[in-house]
Scaffold this active site. Structure first.
Site, PDB file in Angstrom:
ATOM      1  N   ARG A  35       0.623  -1.180  -0.129  1.00 34.07           N
ATOM      2  CA  ARG A  35      -0.042  -0.094  -0.029  1.00 34.07           C
ATOM      3  C   ARG A  35       1.016   1.306  -0.159  1.00 34.07           C
ATOM      4  NH1 ARG A  35      -3.823   3.251  -1.458  1.00 34.07           N
ATOM      5  NH2 ARG A  35      -5.157   4.013   0.088  1.00 34.07           N
ATOM      6  N   GLY A  36       0.922   1.946  -1.132  1.00 35.56           N
ATOM      7  CA  GLY A  36       1.929   3.076  -1.335  1.00 35.56           C
ATOM      8  C   GLY A  36       1.702   4.182  -0.320  1.00 35.56           C
ATOM      9  N   ASP A  70       1.091   3.776   2.672  1.00 37.89           N
ATOM     10  CA  ASP A  70       1.629   3.475   4.036  1.00 37.89           C
ATOM     11  C   ASP A  70       2.995   3.418   4.108  1.00 37.89           C
ATOM     12  OD1 ASP A  70      -1.064   3.274   4.766  1.00 37.89           O
ATOM     13  OD2 ASP A  70      -1.160   1.081   5.012  1.00 37.89           O
ATOM     14  N   THR A  71       3.526   2.831   3.055  1.00 42.06           N
ATOM     15  CA  THR A  71       4.969   2.552   3.008  1.00 42.06           C
ATOM     16  C   THR A  71       5.960   2.829   2.088  1.00 42.06           C
ATOM     17  OG1 THR A  71       4.655   0.493   2.079  1.00 42.06           O
ATOM     18  CG2 THR A  71       4.004   0.405   4.285  1.00 42.06           C
ATOM     19  N   ARG A  72       5.303   3.467   0.971  1.00 39.03           N
ATOM     20  CA  ARG A  72       6.158   3.705  -0.184  1.00 39.03           C
ATOM     21  C   ARG A  72       7.484   4.471   0.017  1.00 39.03           C
ATOM     22  NH1 ARG A  72       5.871   2.884  -5.575  1.00 39.03           N
ATOM     23  NH2 ARG A  72       7.086   4.269  -6.877  1.00 39.03           N
ATOM     24  N   GLY A 110      -9.463   2.476 -13.171  1.00 36.19           N
ATOM     25  CA  GLY A 110     -10.382   1.542 -13.434  1.00 36.19           C
ATOM     26  C   GLY A 110     -10.093   0.238 -12.465  1.00 36.19           C
ATOM     27  N   GLU A 130      -3.994  -7.798  -6.865  1.00 34.96           N
ATOM     28  CA  GLU A 130      -2.486  -8.285  -7.292  1.00 34.96           C
ATOM     29  C   GLU A 130      -2.175  -9.491  -6.092  1.00 34.96           C
ATOM     30  OE1 GLU A 130      -0.311  -4.143  -8.210  1.00 34.96           O
ATOM     31  OE2 GLU A 130       0.465  -5.127  -6.431  1.00 34.96           O
TER      32      GLU A 130
END
Length: 226
Positions: free
Chosen positions: A22-23, A25-27, A55, A89
């Site tokens: 989850r970007g 949160d942690t990217r 989309g 994913e």
């Protein structure tokens, strides 16, 4: 989408590792450090960003990246299930792993969450999934199954008071072993090794006629035989 560079690749795979996270949160924290650590170790990494997608359908390039990766590393954070892309994913990663006959592997990282949260035994993820189910009912069931499957896999559980550096190093070492790395290219311009080389040469006393033994030890799979 970002791809780490590598001087070698596992046979039959386009990528060695696919990072799922989850970007928000942690990217710019843990995942960024892990990604660059892996790239520095010569691992070919695919790092996706759900913020780039529009989309509900996973594109062909992303599907190909997942299909052609050997190791999947989902990074579970508190808001992980807020991202439908992360869940899509994950479900596809589980599908690819199950039909790989043991050639693919999922190595989960539990970042400030517990495996029981991912296995949906607490409300941390369950509440968000319940809300998503109102609009994405058909997909949520597959996401729930994927979460439970991955939540049962032994991985790394980072507590708030533990060192991220130590955990990242542990992950990288485990990945290198699983990739069966026999060698790793390093830069020709190594810094700070001259003194150590001189010290070893002095200890060996290479000009003498005596017999000496030099023992090299370290984790398996990093090329000590070279």
């Amino acid at each position: 989408m970002e791809r780490g560079t590598s001087s070698w690749a596992s046979s039959g795979y386009l990528y060695e590792v696919f990072l799922n996270f989850r970007g928000v949160d942690t990217r710019h924290g843990f995942t960024d450090f892990l990604y660059h650590g892996m790239v520095g170790a010569g691992i070919l990494v695919f790092r996706d960003s759900e913020s780039l997608h529009v989309g509900e359908e996973i594109g062909a390039e992303l599907l190909q990246a997942i299909e052609n990766s050997k190791i999947y590393i989902p990074i579970f954070s508190a808001n992980y299930v807020s991202s439908c892309w992360c869940l899509r994913e994950l479900a596809y990663m589980v599908k690819c792993t199950l039909k790989s006959n043991g050639n693919k592997e999922i190595l989960p990282i539990f970042l400030d969450v517990e495996p029981v949260d991912v296995k949906l035994k607490t409300n941390l993820y369950k509440q968000t999934l319940s809300k998503l189910q109102q609009t994405l009912c058909s997909e949520v069931e597959s996401w729930q199954k994927a979460l439970i499957v991955v939540g049962k896999i032994k991985g790394w559980n980072l507590k708030k008071d533990e060192s991220q550096v130590d955990l990242i190093q542990s992950v990288i070492e485990a990945v290198l072993v699983k990739l069966n790395v026999k060698y790793k290219n390093v830069t020709e311009h190594l810094v700070g090794v001259d003194d150590r080389v001189e010290a070893i040469i002095k200890i060996l006393d290479v000009e003498s006629d005596g017999v000496k033994f030099l023992t090299i030890h370290g984790m398996g799979g990093v090329g000590k035989q070279h």
